[in-house]
Enzyme design. Structure first.
Site, PDB file in Angstrom:
ATOM      1  N   SER A   1      50.119  56.064  37.926  1.00  0.00           N
ATOM      2  CA  SER A   1      50.332  57.799  38.909  1.00  0.00           C
ATOM      3  C   SER A   1      49.166  58.566  38.351  1.00  0.00           C
ATOM      4  O   SER A   1      48.985  58.477  37.074  1.00  0.00           O
ATOM      5  CB  SER A   1      51.417  57.444  38.107  1.00  0.00           C
ATOM      6  OG  SER A   1      52.555  57.256  38.457  1.00  0.00           O
ATOM      7  N   LEU A   2      47.885  58.873  39.431  1.00  0.00           N
ATOM      8  CA  LEU A   2      47.080  59.142  38.737  1.00  0.00           C
ATOM      9  C   LEU A   2      46.865  61.154  38.370  1.00  0.00           C
ATOM     10  O   LEU A   2      46.818  61.495  37.598  1.00  0.00           O
ATOM     11  CB  LEU A   2      45.832  59.010  39.544  1.00  0.00           C
ATOM     12  CG  LEU A   2      44.244  59.173  39.511  1.00  0.00           C
ATOM     13  CD1 LEU A   2      43.740  58.747  37.566  1.00  0.00           C
ATOM     14  CD2 LEU A   2      43.807  58.787  40.491  1.00  0.00           C
TER      15      LEU A   2
ATOM     16  N   GLU B   1      69.668  54.328  39.213  1.00  0.00           N
ATOM     17  CA  GLU B   1      69.461  54.407  40.707  1.00  0.00           C
ATOM     18  C   GLU B   1      68.360  53.700  40.824  1.00  0.00           C
ATOM     19  O   GLU B   1      67.312  52.990  40.387  1.00  0.00           O
ATOM     20  CB  GLU B   1      69.188  55.929  41.215  1.00  0.00           C
ATOM     21  CG  GLU B   1      70.573  56.491  41.397  1.00  0.00           C
ATOM     22  CD  GLU B   1      69.795  58.598  41.535  1.00  0.00           C
ATOM     23  OE1 GLU B   1      69.962  59.279  42.387  1.00  0.00           O
ATOM     24  OE2 GLU B   1      68.815  58.875  40.870  1.00  0.00           O
TER      25      GLU B   1
ATOM     26  N   GLY C   1      62.355  55.530  35.261  1.00  0.00           N
ATOM     27  CA  GLY C   1      61.508  55.111  33.909  1.00  0.00           C
ATOM     28  C   GLY C   1      60.180  54.587  33.603  1.00  0.00           C
ATOM     29  O   GLY C   1      59.891  54.617  34.792  1.00  0.00           O
ATOM     30  N   GLU C   2      59.288  54.194  32.657  1.00  0.00           N
ATOM     31  CA  GLU C   2      58.342  54.089  32.852  1.00  0.00           C
ATOM     32  C   GLU C   2      58.655  52.435  32.572  1.00  0.00           C
ATOM     33  O   GLU C   2      58.494  51.731  31.171  1.00  0.00           O
ATOM     34  CB  GLU C   2      57.442  55.332  31.180  1.00  0.00           C
ATOM     35  CG  GLU C   2      56.390  54.264  30.861  1.00  0.00           C
ATOM     36  CD  GLU C   2      54.850  54.099  32.048  1.00  0.00           C
ATOM     37  OE1 GLU C   2      55.022  55.076  32.784  1.00  0.00           O
ATOM     38  OE2 GLU C   2      54.447  53.420  31.849  1.00  0.00           O
TER      39      GLU C   2
ATOM     40  N   CYS D   1      63.757  59.015  30.875  1.00  0.00           N
ATOM     41  CA  CYS D   1      62.439  58.459  30.976  1.00  0.00           C
ATOM     42  C   CYS D   1      61.896  59.369  29.446  1.00  0.00           C
ATOM     43  O   CYS D   1      61.774  60.297  29.448  1.00  0.00           O
ATOM     44  CB  CYS D   1      60.876  58.285  31.830  1.00  0.00           C
ATOM     45  SG  CYS D   1      59.871  57.851  31.175  1.00  0.00           S
TER      46      CYS D   1
ATOM     47  N   CYS E   1      56.938  63.494  31.996  1.00  0.00           N
ATOM     48  CA  CYS E   1      55.719  63.787  33.388  1.00  0.00           C
ATOM     49  C   CYS E   1      56.829  65.604  33.994  1.00  0.00           C
ATOM     50  O   CYS E   1      57.963  66.094  34.426  1.00  0.00           O
ATOM     51  CB  CYS E   1      56.122  63.238  34.482  1.00  0.00           C
ATOM     52  SG  CYS E   1      54.756  62.248  34.360  1.00  0.00           S
TER      53      CYS E   1
ATOM     54  N   ASN F   1      57.637  65.900  46.604  1.00  0.00           N
ATOM     55  CA  ASN F   1      59.185  65.814  46.454  1.00  0.00           C
ATOM     56  C   ASN F   1      60.268  67.081  46.113  1.00  0.00           C
ATOM     57  O   ASN F   1      59.843  66.550  44.271  1.00  0.00           O
ATOM     58  CB  ASN F   1      60.110  64.605  46.454  1.00  0.00           C
ATOM     59  CG  ASN F   1      59.382  63.912  47.657  1.00  0.00           C
ATOM     60  OD1 ASN F   1      58.998  64.463  48.930  1.00  0.00           O
ATOM     61  ND2 ASN F   1      58.579  62.349  47.587  1.00  0.00           N
TER      62      ASN F   1
ATOM     63  N   CYS G   1      58.618  65.502  36.932  1.00  0.00           N
ATOM     64  CA  CYS G   1      58.778  64.503  37.434  1.00  0.00           C
ATOM     65  C   CYS G   1      60.283  64.453  37.460  1.00  0.00           C
ATOM     66  O   CYS G   1      61.332  65.888  36.287  1.00  0.00           O
ATOM     67  CB  CYS G   1      58.420  63.110  37.316  1.00  0.00           C
ATOM     68  SG  CYS G   1      60.135  62.307  36.780  1.00  0.00           S
TER      69      CYS G   1
ATOM     70  N   CYS H   1      63.027  49.972  45.083  1.00  0.00           N
ATOM     71  CA  CYS H   1      62.662  50.008  44.504  1.00  0.00           C
ATOM     72  C   CYS H   1      63.494  50.711  42.895  1.00  0.00           C
ATOM     73  O   CYS H   1      64.694  50.754  42.740  1.00  0.00           O
ATOM     74  CB  CYS H   1      62.892  51.920  44.288  1.00  0.00           C
ATOM     75  SG  CYS H   1      61.756  52.994  43.285  1.00  0.00           S
TER      76      CYS H   1
ATOM     77  N   SER I   1      54.526  50.189  38.562  1.00  0.00           N
ATOM     78  CA  SER I   1      53.736  51.622  38.093  1.00  0.00           C
ATOM     79  C   SER I   1      54.262  52.593  36.874  1.00  0.00           C
ATOM     80  O   SER I   1      55.156  52.388  36.919  1.00  0.00           O
ATOM     81  CB  SER I   1      54.521  52.477  39.460  1.00  0.00           C
ATOM     82  OG  SER I   1      53.920  53.840  39.379  1.00  0.00           O
TER      83      SER I   1
ATOM     84  N   CYS J   1      61.115  59.605  46.161  1.00  0.00           N
ATOM     85  CA  CYS J   1      60.331  59.336  44.952  1.00  0.00           C
ATOM     86  C   CYS J   1      60.294  60.722  43.956  1.00  0.00           C
ATOM     87  O   CYS J   1      59.844  61.629  43.755  1.00  0.00           O
ATOM     88  CB  CYS J   1      58.058  59.613  44.860  1.00  0.00           C
ATOM     89  SG  CYS J   1      58.039  57.625  45.580  1.00  0.00           S
TER      90      CYS J   1
HETATM   91  N1  SAH Z   1      56.711  55.876  35.613  1.00  0.00           N
HETATM   92  C1  SAH Z   1      56.659  55.047  36.299  1.00  0.00           C
HETATM   93  C2  SAH Z   1      57.655  54.665  37.461  1.00  0.00           C
HETATM   94  C3  SAH Z   1      58.283  55.890  38.254  1.00  0.00           C
HETATM   95  S1  SAH Z   1      57.492  57.674  39.279  1.00  0.00           S
HETATM   96  C4  SAH Z   1      55.199  56.059  36.969  1.00  0.00           C
HETATM   97  O1  SAH Z   1      55.018  57.691  36.562  1.00  0.00           O
HETATM   98  O2  SAH Z   1      54.138  55.954  37.413  1.00  0.00           O
HETATM   99  C5  SAH Z   1      57.403  56.977  40.542  1.00  0.00           C
HETATM  100  C6  SAH Z   1      56.366  57.086  41.228  1.00  0.00           C
HETATM  101  O3  SAH Z   1      56.781  58.811  41.999  1.00  0.00           O
HETATM  102  C7  SAH Z   1      55.503  58.149  40.244  1.00  0.00           C
HETATM  103  O4  SAH Z   1      53.572  57.782  41.280  1.00  0.00           O
HETATM  104  C8  SAH Z   1      55.746  59.276  40.389  1.00  0.00           C
HETATM  105  O5  SAH Z   1      53.998  60.405  40.030  1.00  0.00           O
HETATM  106  C9  SAH Z   1      56.032  59.895  41.420  1.00  0.00           C
HETATM  107  N2  SAH Z   1      56.801  60.960  41.795  1.00  0.00           N
HETATM  108  C10 SAH Z   1      57.822  61.381  40.369  1.00  0.00           C
HETATM  109  N3  SAH Z   1      58.082  62.898  40.355  1.00  0.00           N
HETATM  110  C11 SAH Z   1      57.447  63.058  41.976  1.00  0.00           C
HETATM  111  C12 SAH Z   1      57.422  63.762  43.588  1.00  0.00           C
HETATM  112  N4  SAH Z   1      59.313  64.953  42.696  1.00  0.00           N
HETATM  113  N5  SAH Z   1      57.281  64.277  43.695  1.00  0.00           N
HETATM  114  C13 SAH Z   1      56.952  62.824  44.742  1.00  0.00           C
HETATM  115  N6  SAH Z   1      56.522  62.113  43.881  1.00  0.00           N
HETATM  116  C14 SAH Z   1      56.630  62.040  42.077  1.00  0.00           C
HETATM  117 FE1  SF4 Z   2      58.458  58.857  33.405  1.00  0.00          FE
HETATM  118 FE2  SF4 Z   2      57.802  58.432  35.841  1.00  0.00          FE
HETATM  119 FE3  SF4 Z   2      58.595  60.271  35.798  1.00  0.00          FE
HETATM  120 FE4  SF4 Z   2      56.466  60.588  34.397  1.00  0.00          FE
HETATM  121  S1  SF4 Z   2      56.569  60.181  37.169  1.00  0.00           S
HETATM  122  S2  SF4 Z   2      58.705  61.197  33.648  1.00  0.00           S
HETATM  123  S3  SF4 Z   2      56.167  58.432  33.627  1.00  0.00           S
HETATM  124  S4  SF4 Z   2      59.433  58.281  35.871  1.00  0.00           S
END
Ligand code: SAH
Ligand code: SF4
Length: 344
Positions: free
Chosen positions: A219-220, A91, A164-165, A111, A115, A295, A118, A104, A196, A338
Site C-alpha cells: 500500500s504505497l 469480515e 488488519g496488517e 488494526c 492509517c 471509498n 482506513c 479477501c 497486502s 476496500c
Molecule cells: N493492512 C493491509 C491490508 C488491508 S487494507 C494494507 O494496508 O495493505 C487493503 C487495501 O485497502 C490497502 O491497500 C488499503 O490501503 C486499502 N484501503 C484502506 N482504506 C481504504 C478506503 N477507504 N478506500 C479504498 N481503499 C482503502
Molecule cells: Fe491497517 Fe491496512 Fe487499514 Fe492501514 S490500511 S489501518 S494497515 S488495515
C-alpha cells in the site's frame, strides 16, 4: 478447551498423531476429508483407524467462525460478518469473477496501524487472529457458497486485504499460507495468494525465507514521505526508501510482479506531480500499479477524485509503461469495498 483441527499444518498433524502412538497416515485422510473434499464435521470418516478417529473426536474441535451476517451486493459480491468464539467479529469478502471467486481475508481484529483513510484503522487493534480463524473464514465462505450458490463453490484466489496488517501477525498468517498451500489439502498455489502490507518492515524482512513465492502488494499511496507520513503513520518509523529496499530484495518468479496499491484521494495525492513521482519511483521495478479510488465511509474527511482526474492520473502513468489498473469498486452498496470494513 479443545484445540482446533484447523490450527495444524500437515506436518504438525502427522507429529501429533505419531506422538500419541497413532498412524501418521491419518493426517492424509483428515486433510483430504476436511480440506480437499471440504466435508462438514463428521464423527465418521471413511478408511481411518478407529483409534485415530476417537482421539480426534475427543481432542480436537472442528468448528468454524459463525456467520453473523451476510450481505449480497448487486454485483454478487458477498460480505460476511463472522463471529469468533470469544465474541469478536471480523469480515471477509467474496469477490466474483465468472462464477469463480477471490476471497479477501482478515488477519486481525481491528488494526494497530491507524492509517488515516482506513475505516478498520479507526477501530484500533483488538487482537491477532489465529491461523484456524483465518482458514475458518475461507471454509465458512466456501460452505456458504455450496449452500447458497451451488456449483459456484470455487475460491481460486486469496488476498489478505481485509481487516488488519497481515505482516503484524506474521506467524499466524504464515501458518495459514502453509495450510492453504498444502498439496494434501486445498492445494492453493503460492502464486494465488497475495498479502497486502502497509510497509511493516519486520515482516518484510522475513518474507523471502519464510513465505517465498507468495505475491506481495504494497500500500504505497504516495511517493512522497510527507504525504505517506500523514496517510500511513508507520511510515515515520519505516520510511518508504527502506521499505522498498526490503521489497527489492525479495526474489520474484518469471512474470511475477509486485503490486503497488495507490489510493487516490481528491486534492491530496491525485495531482500530476504525484503521478510523475510515482512513475519515476516505479519505472525500473517489476511493478504493477493498482489505482484505488478512495471509498468513502461514515465520518471521513477524505473525498474520492472525479472520474476525469482518475483517468488523467492513469494516462500519465501509462507514459512510463508501467502496467496500471484502476480497481473497479465492488460491493460498495454493502460497504464491502476496500477500506470499508469495520466491525464495531
Ligand atoms: N493492512 C493491509 C491490508 C488491508 S487494507 C494494507 O494496508 O495493505 C487493503 C487495501 O485497502 C490497502 O491497500 C488499503 O490501503 C486499502 N484501503 C484502506 N482504506 C481504504 C478506503 N477507504 N478506500 C479504498 N481503499 C482503502
Ligand atoms: Fe491497517 Fe491496512 Fe487499514 Fe492501514 S490500511 S489501518 S494497515 S488495515
Amino acid at each position: 478447551m479443545k484445540k482446533s483441527f484447523f490450527q495444524f499444518t500437515f506436518l504438525e498433524l502427522q507429529e501429533l498423531l505419531s506422538s500419541k502412538g497413532l498412524n501418521s497416515s491419518g493426517a492424509n485422510l483428515l486433510y483430504n476429508w476436511y480440506y480437499k473434499k471440504k466435508n462438514a464435521y463428521s464423527k465418521e470418516i471413511q478408511d481411518i483407524a478407529k483409534s485415530t478417529l476417537s482421539f480426534i473426536n475427543e481432542n480436537l474441535s472442528f468448528s468454524l467462525p459463525k456467520v453473523a451476517m451476510v450481505q449480497e451486493a448487486n454485483d454478487r459480491t458477498v460480505k460476511f460478518l463472522f463471529e469468533l468464539e470469544d465474541g469478536n467479529k471480523v469480515e471477509s469478502v467474496l469477490i466474483p469473477f465468472h462464477k469463480k471467486y477471490s476471497i479477501c481475508l482478515s488477519s486481525q481484529v481491528g488494526c494497530a496501524m491507524k492509517c488515516s483513510f482506513c475505516f478498520t484503522g479507526k477501530q484500533g487493534l483488538k487482537r491477532n487472529l489465529k491461523a484456524y480463524e483465518i482458514i475458518g473464514q475461507f471454509l465458512a465462505a466456501w460452505h456458504w457458497l455450496k449452500e447458497n450458490r451451488p456449483g459456484e463453490e470455487r475460491i481460486l484466489n486469496i488476498v489478505f486485504m481485509g481487516q488488519g496488517e497481515p505482516l503484524h501477525n506474521f506467524d499466524e498468517v504464515k501458518k495459514a499460507c502453509d495450510i492453504f498451500t498444502s498439496q494434501y489439502g486445498t492445494s492453493i498455489g503460492h502464486q494465488k495468494i497475495t498479502i497486502s502490507t502497509s510497509g511493516y518492515i519486520p515482516g518484510l524482512k522475513r518474507w523471502k525465507d519464510e513465505i517465498p513465492g507468495v505475491n506481495l502488494a504494497l500500500s504505497l499511496h504516495s511517493a512522497f514521505d510527507e504525504i505517506r507520513n500523514e496517510l500511513i503513520p508507520i511510515n515515520q518509523r519505516y520510511p518508504l526508501e527502506e521499505v522498498l529496499k526490503y521489497i527489492d530484495n525479495i526474489p520474484l518468479r518469471y512474470k511475477q510482479f509486485v503490486t503497488y496499491e495507490y489510493l487516490l484521494i481528491k486534492d491530496l495525492n491525485d495531482g500530476e506531480g504525484d503521478a510523475r513521482a510515482l512513475g519515476n519511483l516505479l519505472q525500473n521495478r517489476r511493478a504493477l500499479i493498482n489505482l484505488i479510488p478512495f471509498n468513502e465511509f461514515p465520518g471521513t474527511q477524505y473525498k474520492r477524485p472525479k472520474e476525469d482526474n482518475i483517468l488523467n492520473f492513469k494516462e500519465i502513468l501509462d507514459t512510463y509503461s508501467i502496467p496500471t489498473l484502476v480497481r473497479t469498486t465492488k460491493g460498495d452498496d454493502v460497504l464491502a469495498a476496500c477500506g470499508q470494513l469495520n466491525t464495531k
